[in-house]
Scaffold this active site. Structure first.
Site, PDB file in Angstrom:
ATOM      1  N   HIS A  38      39.229  -6.909  29.337  1.00  0.00           N
ATOM      2  CA  HIS A  38      38.272  -5.948  28.750  1.00  0.00           C
ATOM      3  C   HIS A  38      38.943  -4.614  28.450  1.00  0.00           C
ATOM      4  O   HIS A  38      38.528  -3.564  28.949  1.00  0.00           O
ATOM      5  CB  HIS A  38      37.073  -5.751  29.696  1.00  0.00           C
ATOM      6  CG  HIS A  38      36.335  -7.021  29.973  1.00  0.00           C
ATOM      7  ND1 HIS A  38      35.666  -7.718  28.986  1.00  0.00           N
ATOM      8  CD2 HIS A  38      36.175  -7.741  31.112  1.00  0.00           C
ATOM      9  CE1 HIS A  38      35.125  -8.799  29.512  1.00  0.00           C
ATOM     10  NE2 HIS A  38      35.431  -8.857  30.791  1.00  0.00           N
ATOM     11  N   LYS A  60      39.082 -10.619  37.499  1.00  0.00           N
ATOM     12  CA  LYS A  60      38.720  -9.349  36.861  1.00  0.00           C
ATOM     13  C   LYS A  60      39.955  -8.545  36.484  1.00  0.00           C
ATOM     14  O   LYS A  60      41.056  -8.772  36.994  1.00  0.00           O
ATOM     15  CB  LYS A  60      37.833  -8.516  37.797  1.00  0.00           C
ATOM     16  CG  LYS A  60      36.491  -9.125  38.075  1.00  0.00           C
ATOM     17  CD  LYS A  60      35.717  -9.437  36.825  1.00  0.00           C
ATOM     18  CE  LYS A  60      34.942  -8.249  36.304  1.00  0.00           C
ATOM     19  NZ  LYS A  60      34.058  -8.643  35.170  1.00  0.00           N
ATOM     20  N   TYR A  64      40.473 -11.759  32.974  1.00  0.00           N
ATOM     21  CA  TYR A  64      39.639 -10.922  32.108  1.00  0.00           C
ATOM     22  C   TYR A  64      40.286  -9.542  32.085  1.00  0.00           C
ATOM     23  O   TYR A  64      40.629  -8.995  33.144  1.00  0.00           O
ATOM     24  CB  TYR A  64      38.220 -10.774  32.674  1.00  0.00           C
ATOM     25  CG  TYR A  64      37.343 -11.997  32.525  1.00  0.00           C
ATOM     26  CD1 TYR A  64      37.011 -12.488  31.261  1.00  0.00           C
ATOM     27  CD2 TYR A  64      36.825 -12.655  33.634  1.00  0.00           C
ATOM     28  CE1 TYR A  64      36.197 -13.601  31.115  1.00  0.00           C
ATOM     29  CE2 TYR A  64      36.005 -13.778  33.492  1.00  0.00           C
ATOM     30  CZ  TYR A  64      35.698 -14.242  32.228  1.00  0.00           C
ATOM     31  OH  TYR A  64      34.896 -15.334  32.089  1.00  0.00           O
ATOM     32  N   ASP A  69      22.883  -7.454  29.274  1.00  0.00           N
ATOM     33  CA  ASP A  69      24.241  -6.901  29.156  1.00  0.00           C
ATOM     34  C   ASP A  69      24.537  -6.428  27.733  1.00  0.00           C
ATOM     35  O   ASP A  69      25.513  -5.718  27.502  1.00  0.00           O
ATOM     36  CB  ASP A  69      25.300  -7.902  29.645  1.00  0.00           C
ATOM     37  CG  ASP A  69      25.292  -9.195  28.864  1.00  0.00           C
ATOM     38  OD1 ASP A  69      24.273  -9.495  28.197  1.00  0.00           O
ATOM     39  OD2 ASP A  69      26.304  -9.908  28.894  1.00  0.00           O
TER      40      ASP A  69
HETATM   41  N1  LIG Z   1      23.052 -11.190  32.430  1.00  0.00           N
HETATM   42  C1  LIG Z   1      24.064 -12.020  32.607  1.00  0.00           C
HETATM   43  O1  LIG Z   1      24.554 -12.211  33.713  1.00  0.00           O
HETATM   44  C2  LIG Z   1      24.629 -12.761  31.425  1.00  0.00           C
HETATM   45  C3  LIG Z   1      25.520 -13.819  31.630  1.00  0.00           C
HETATM   46  C4  LIG Z   1      25.959 -14.533  30.520  1.00  0.00           C
HETATM   47  C5  LIG Z   1      25.549 -14.161  29.226  1.00  0.00           C
HETATM   48  N2  LIG Z   1      24.701 -13.092  29.069  1.00  0.00           N
HETATM   49  C6  LIG Z   1      24.193 -12.659  27.747  1.00  0.00           C
HETATM   50  O2  LIG Z   1      23.218 -13.578  27.281  1.00  0.00           O
HETATM   51  C7  LIG Z   1      23.103 -13.418  25.862  1.00  0.00           C
HETATM   52  C8  LIG Z   1      23.099 -14.775  25.182  1.00  0.00           C
HETATM   53  O3  LIG Z   1      24.399 -15.362  25.316  1.00  0.00           O
HETATM   54  P1  LIG Z   1      24.745 -16.804  24.693  1.00  0.00           P
HETATM   55  O4  LIG Z   1      26.081 -17.167  25.229  1.00  0.00           O
HETATM   56  O5  LIG Z   1      23.618 -17.737  24.871  1.00  0.00           O
HETATM   57  O6  LIG Z   1      24.869 -16.447  23.130  1.00  0.00           O
HETATM   58  P2  LIG Z   1      24.847 -17.502  21.915  1.00  0.00           P
HETATM   59  O7  LIG Z   1      25.567 -16.839  20.796  1.00  0.00           O
HETATM   60  O8  LIG Z   1      25.303 -18.837  22.384  1.00  0.00           O
HETATM   61  O9  LIG Z   1      23.294 -17.628  21.552  1.00  0.00           O
HETATM   62  C9  LIG Z   1      22.540 -16.580  21.011  1.00  0.00           C
HETATM   63  C10 LIG Z   1      21.398 -17.179  20.219  1.00  0.00           C
HETATM   64  O10 LIG Z   1      20.532 -16.095  19.839  1.00  0.00           O
HETATM   65  C11 LIG Z   1      19.999 -16.441  18.579  1.00  0.00           C
HETATM   66  N3  LIG Z   1      19.405 -15.283  17.935  1.00  0.00           N
HETATM   67  C12 LIG Z   1      20.002 -14.215  17.361  1.00  0.00           C
HETATM   68  N4  LIG Z   1      19.081 -13.367  16.858  1.00  0.00           N
HETATM   69  C13 LIG Z   1      17.871 -13.904  17.130  1.00  0.00           C
HETATM   70  C14 LIG Z   1      16.524 -13.519  16.864  1.00  0.00           C
HETATM   71  N5  LIG Z   1      16.248 -12.383  16.200  1.00  0.00           N
HETATM   72  N6  LIG Z   1      15.535 -14.334  17.272  1.00  0.00           N
HETATM   73  C15 LIG Z   1      15.788 -15.473  17.943  1.00  0.00           C
HETATM   74  N7  LIG Z   1      17.043 -15.899  18.205  1.00  0.00           N
HETATM   75  C16 LIG Z   1      18.060 -15.122  17.807  1.00  0.00           C
HETATM   76  C17 LIG Z   1      21.198 -17.020  17.839  1.00  0.00           C
HETATM   77  O11 LIG Z   1      20.799 -17.788  16.700  1.00  0.00           O
HETATM   78  C18 LIG Z   1      21.839 -17.883  18.933  1.00  0.00           C
HETATM   79  O12 LIG Z   1      21.362 -19.215  18.916  1.00  0.00           O
HETATM   80  C19 LIG Z   1      24.276 -12.516  25.468  1.00  0.00           C
HETATM   81  O13 LIG Z   1      23.821 -11.184  25.332  1.00  0.00           O
HETATM   82  C20 LIG Z   1      25.209 -12.631  26.642  1.00  0.00           C
HETATM   83  O14 LIG Z   1      26.074 -11.498  26.742  1.00  0.00           O
HETATM   84  C21 LIG Z   1      24.251 -12.386  30.154  1.00  0.00           C
END
Ligand SMILES: NC(=O)c1ccc[n+]([C@@H]2O[C@H](COP(=O)([O-])OP(=O)(O)OC[C@H]3O[C@@H](n4cnc5c(N)ncnc54)[C@H](O)[C@@H]3O)[C@@H](O)[C@H]2O)c1
Length: 370
Positions: free
Chosen positions: A96, A75, A94, A270
């Site tokens: 940020h 971090k 990281y 997030d």
């Molecule tokens: N909560 C957590 O601990 C945590 C951990 C890791 C990632 N995340 C979050 O998870 C989310 C997804 O991350 P990722 O790495 O899979 O991203 P990614 O870019 O690999 O995938 C996102 C997908 O969403 C699709 N998409 C966009 N708009 C859409 C819509 N209107 N309808 C359907 N699909 C749509 C895109 O085409 C893409 O395939 C992000 O917001 C990321 O920050 C959260």
């Protein structure tokens, strides 16, 4: 080179910047690795394992920072760590920086070379040091969703895999990127009936090829989403529009029509969440109920599995760390444009345009500074 690995100080952070395997490889390449006492203990990596791999265990964080040429962390440094900054130090972690003006000032004033995991790019322009987080969150979303479906947790008491003679649970995954495809993989592995919805038809074609007929794919529109979530036992929110808030694909009215005791795991929380009724939660109080639907919206899901998370993160960061150690920071940055994209500060200059824009300050491209 002397590489320092301090213990993380941020609240609830249990990862460590290098594993014993990493230490072994660095020592074999002729480097010295100083690991702060207990740096890996919360990741189930005790001092003895680091020592056996060739690290020197150091009692104080101050000595780790003072003696190291290159410090590797997880971090961003906390304010009480800024006093360790000094000219020529290379910091790989990281960072940020966009919202962190005080940290940016401290790195610039002390002429630290700050290389941020989150802006390192691979050959395709993707962000390889963020991928492990999404892989883990996607896989865990099904594990936690299955647990929330249990009666004791407020769920409707459905076993995702079903049993012979009883149909499996319905899982709907919104977004088929890294999180969504990993969620689909685990849900299919458990025997659930899985529908994945994405806007990108090429991505759906690719997933259809990978999973064959086992995965049902749907084009993303509100008609398809409403019908899918109405009969779902578990909905996973995994959409991302880079740089923007997540689109609210599931409205409050749609949640109202879901089965009582169904579960939503909104991984995209997030970025604000893709379900209208989502709000951020923590590991100590992870879920709440709206309209009879259990919501799990933890913003840092991978923190629950620090051992796996440390291994996954360091698998991705280690090749860059070894390059920095073997070549020295300037040569490594000149040789690898993806690593150069990770440099946010060098010789007292800000070299990351998005950070400069968000803090409204001057910057220079890295190519002009090394
Ligand atoms: N909560 C957590 O601990 C945590 C951990 C890791 C990632 N995340 C979050 O998870 C989310 C997804 O991350 P990722 O790495 O899979 O991203 P990614 O870019 O690999 O995938 C996102 C997908 O969403 C699709 N998409 C966009 N708009 C859409 C819509 N209107 N309808 C359907 N699909 C749509 C895109 O085409 C893409 O395939 C992000 O917001 C990321 O920050 C959260």
């Amino acid at each position: 080179m002397i590489i320092g690995v301090p213990r993380e100080l941020k609240d609830h952070e249990s990862r460590v910047g290098v594993t014993p395997a990493g230490v072994h490889a660095l020592v074999a390449a002729g480097h010295t690795v100083l690991v702060e006492h207990n740096a890996g203990s919360l990741s189930a990596m005790p001092d003895d394992d680091f020592q056996a791999a060739g690290a020197e265990i150091v009692g104080s964080a101050h000595d780790v920072w003072r003696l190291a040429d290159l410090v590797v962390k997880v971090k961003e440094p906390l304010e009480l760590e800024y006093r360790h900054f000094r000219e020529g130090l290379v910091l790989f972690t990281y960072l940020h920086l966009a919202p962190a003006r005080a940290l940016t000032d401290a790195l610039l004033a002390n002429k630290v070379t700050g290389i941020a995991y989150e802006t390192v790019r691979d050959r395709t322009g993707a962000l390889p040091l963020l991928t492990p987080m999404s892989e883990i969150a996607g896989r865990m979303s099904i594990q936690v969703g299955a647990a929330c479906l249990e009666k004791e947790r407020g769920g409707r008491g459905v076993l995702l895999g079903g049993v012979p003679g009883v149909p499996p649970g319905n899982v709907v995954v919104l977004g088929g990127g890294v999180v969504g495809s990993n969620a689909a993989r685990i849900a299919l592995g458990m025997g659930a009936c899985v529908t994945l919805i994405d806007l990108d038809l090429d991505r759906l074609r690719q997933l259809d090829d990978i999973f064959g007929g086992r995965l049902h794919t749907l084009a993303s529109n509100s008609y398809n989403i409403e019908r899918a979530v109405r009969s779902a036992d578990l909905v996973v929110g995994a959409v991302l529009v880079p740089g923007a808030a997540a689109p609210r694909l599931v409205t409050k009215a749609m949640v109202g029509k879901m089965r009582k005791g169904a579960v939503i795991v909104d991984v995209a929380i997030d970025q604000g969440g893709c379900i209208e009724t989502s709000r951020p939660t923590t590991h100590s109080d992870p879920s709440y109920v709206v309209d009879g639907v259990v919501h799990y919206c933890v913003t840092n899901i991978p923190a629950a599995v620090p051992h796996t998370f440390t291994l996954a993160l360091t698998n991705a960061t280690f090749p860059y760390l070894l390059k920095l150690a073997n070549l020295g920071a300037n040569a490594a940055i000149r040789q690898d444009p993806g690593l150069a994209a990770g440099v946010n500060t060098v010789h007292g200059t800000l070299t990351c345009k998005p950070v400069a824009e968000s803090q409204q300050r001057d910057w220079q491209p890295i190519a002009e500074r090394v």
